[in-house]
Design an enzyme around this catalytic site. Structure first.
Site, mmCIF file in Angstrom:
data_model
loop_
_atom_site.group_PDB
_atom_site.id
_atom_site.type_symbol
_atom_site.label_atom_id
_atom_site.label_comp_id
_atom_site.label_asym_id
_atom_site.label_seq_id
_atom_site.Cartn_x
_atom_site.Cartn_y
_atom_site.Cartn_z
ATOM 1 N N ARG A 45 -67.463 -4.137 70.326
ATOM 2 C CA ARG A 45 -66.310 -4.245 71.226
ATOM 3 C C ARG A 45 -65.369 -3.040 71.120
ATOM 4 N NH1 ARG A 45 -64.672 -10.675 71.660
ATOM 5 N NH2 ARG A 45 -66.718 -11.337 72.365
ATOM 6 N N ASP A 156 -50.979 -14.870 78.354
ATOM 7 C CA ASP A 156 -52.101 -14.450 77.507
ATOM 8 C C ASP A 156 -51.634 -13.243 76.691
ATOM 9 O OD1 ASP A 156 -55.327 -15.190 77.733
ATOM 10 O OD2 ASP A 156 -54.935 -13.241 76.802
HETATM 11 C C1 LIG Z 1 -61.700 -18.247 75.666
HETATM 12 S S1 LIG Z 1 -60.265 -17.839 76.558
HETATM 13 C C2 LIG Z 1 -59.821 -19.428 77.229
HETATM 14 C C3 LIG Z 1 -59.231 -19.329 78.620
HETATM 15 C C4 LIG Z 1 -58.863 -20.652 79.274
HETATM 16 N N1 LIG Z 1 -57.785 -21.308 78.575
HETATM 17 C C5 LIG Z 1 -60.067 -21.558 79.386
HETATM 18 O O1 LIG Z 1 -60.165 -22.538 78.644
HETATM 19 O O2 LIG Z 1 -60.938 -21.288 80.218
HETATM 20 C C6 LIG Z 1 -59.066 -17.616 75.250
HETATM 21 C C7 LIG Z 1 -57.882 -16.769 75.645
HETATM 22 O O3 LIG Z 1 -56.892 -16.821 74.614
HETATM 23 C C8 LIG Z 1 -56.304 -15.549 74.504
HETATM 24 N N2 LIG Z 1 -55.703 -15.397 73.154
HETATM 25 C C9 LIG Z 1 -56.326 -15.217 71.977
HETATM 26 N N3 LIG Z 1 -55.431 -15.069 70.991
HETATM 27 C C10 LIG Z 1 -54.209 -15.154 71.567
HETATM 28 C C11 LIG Z 1 -52.873 -15.073 71.087
HETATM 29 N N4 LIG Z 1 -52.604 -14.848 69.792
HETATM 30 N N5 LIG Z 1 -51.860 -15.204 71.968
HETATM 31 C C12 LIG Z 1 -52.106 -15.414 73.275
HETATM 32 N N6 LIG Z 1 -53.339 -15.504 73.793
HETATM 33 C C13 LIG Z 1 -54.383 -15.378 72.956
HETATM 34 C C14 LIG Z 1 -57.439 -14.567 74.755
HETATM 35 O O4 LIG Z 1 -56.964 -13.298 75.174
HETATM 36 C C15 LIG Z 1 -58.237 -15.300 75.839
HETATM 37 O O5 LIG Z 1 -57.904 -14.866 77.124
#
Ligand SMILES: C[S@@+](CC[C@H](N)C(=O)[O-])C[C@H]1O[C@@H](n2cnc3c(N)ncnc32)[C@H](O)[C@@H]1O
Length: 287
Positions: A45, A156
């Site tokens: 990545r 996000d």
């Molecule tokens: C797997 S996606 C899930 C998206 C959506 N909630 C779903 O269930 O389809 C997880 C998201 O959490 C975000 N994320 C991870 N760590 C985070 C943090 N510390 N603060 C905010 N967002 C975060 C990532 O950037 C990613 O876009």
């Protein structure tokens, strides 16, 4: 450089020390756990980031990231590259009938002039599929319940996915889970059909406020108390101790009687939280 004077396509493997430096940083900054088994994934990545800043090795990249002035932007880009953003329209579809049939009825017919507005937060919204699904479901609910008003905030940590979300342009195959009647109402086909893309209508886009929020930030508070929080498929990437801290903060952002929706493999089991189980992934705040 190789003997023939060309750069290799891939940087030489990350050393264990470099891996621990980066994984520790990612873990403390964003909560995302990075056990040694993720080293290959992290290397893959970050390849583009190395190229982008002109670093030939992960050592050089770490030097730049942690020790050079003005590397703030690279920290943001690094987090963009590392976060897992998998998402879908109408993902975990069983949650939407729970929202419309169990949660929303108490928001119908608010007293005239009460100003009551249903508030929902998509925390960890990725590229927008989740909040746009919510906007479609809530808009449809409003059609059948005049007077129902709502507001959606979607956040996000990744600026890359937030830019995509704000644009609201998706490949046609991504919107396959959206029921046809809803698609016809809230999605526009690209003028250039060969692109095979659709765009969320401006009306629907205008219903969502997108913001960059790091859910690990212990100081962060939403300015309003929410009726519902969708935080799905986010804590799954966190250590248990960070899961609990985040869940406590999410509960503090919910009004009493508000609902928290988690992803299908996430649970609040074993945590001391003011939540009552509605289904295995939906909880109601008790106090
Ligand atoms: C797997 S996606 C899930 C998206 C959506 N909630 C779903 O269930 O389809 C997880 C998201 O959490 C975000 N994320 C991870 N760590 C985070 C943090 N510390 N603060 C905010 N967002 C975060 C990532 O950037 C990613 O876009």
């Amino acid at each position: 450089m190789t003997d023939n004077g060309f750069h290799n396509e891939m940087a030489k493997p990350m050393t264990t020390r470099e891996f621990f430096r980066l994984s520790e940083f990612i873990h403390t900054q964003c909560g995302i756990k990075m056990p040694p088994g993720k080293k290959i994934m992290l290397e893959a990545r970050l390849q583009k980031r190395l190229k982008s800043v002109g670093a030939a090795t992960f050592g050089e990249y770490c030097e730049y990231l942690f020790n050079s002035p003005g590397s703030q932007d690279e920290l943001v880009q690094m987090i963009n590259a590392v976060a897992t953003n998998k998402t879908d329209f109408f993902r975990e579809p069983g949650h939407y009938p729970i929202l419309t049939d169990t949660v929303l009825p108490s928001f119908v017919d608010p007293a005239p002039g009460s100003g009551q507005c249903f508030t929902i937060w998509s925390a960890g919204c990725s590229s927008g599929e989740e909040p746009y699904t919510l906007a479609m479901v809530l808009s449809e609910f409003a059609v059948h319940h005049p007077g129902f008003r709502f507001s959606i905030v979607a956040t996000d940590i990744s600026t890359k996915v937030l830019e995509k979300a704000k644009l609201g342009i998706y490949d046609e195959e991504r919107v396959a889970p959206v029921p046809l009647v809803i698609r016809q109402k809230y999605l526009m086909k690209s003028k250039d059909r060969s692109k095979g893309q659709v765009r969320i209508t401006p009306e629907l886009r205008s219903l969502i406020r997108f913001e960059r929020v790091n859910l690990m930030d212990e100081q962060y508070r939403r300015p309003e108390l929410l009726d519902v929080i969708f935080c799905r498929n986010v804590i799954i990437y966190f250590e248990r101790v960070n899961q609990e801290k985040l869940l406590v903060r999410l509960c503090n952002s919910l009004r009493s009687g508000g609902h928290l929706f988690l992803g299908h493999s996430e649970t609040v089991h074993g945590f001391d939280l003011p939540l009552q189980r509605v289904t295995s992934t939906v909880y109601r705040k008790t106090a």
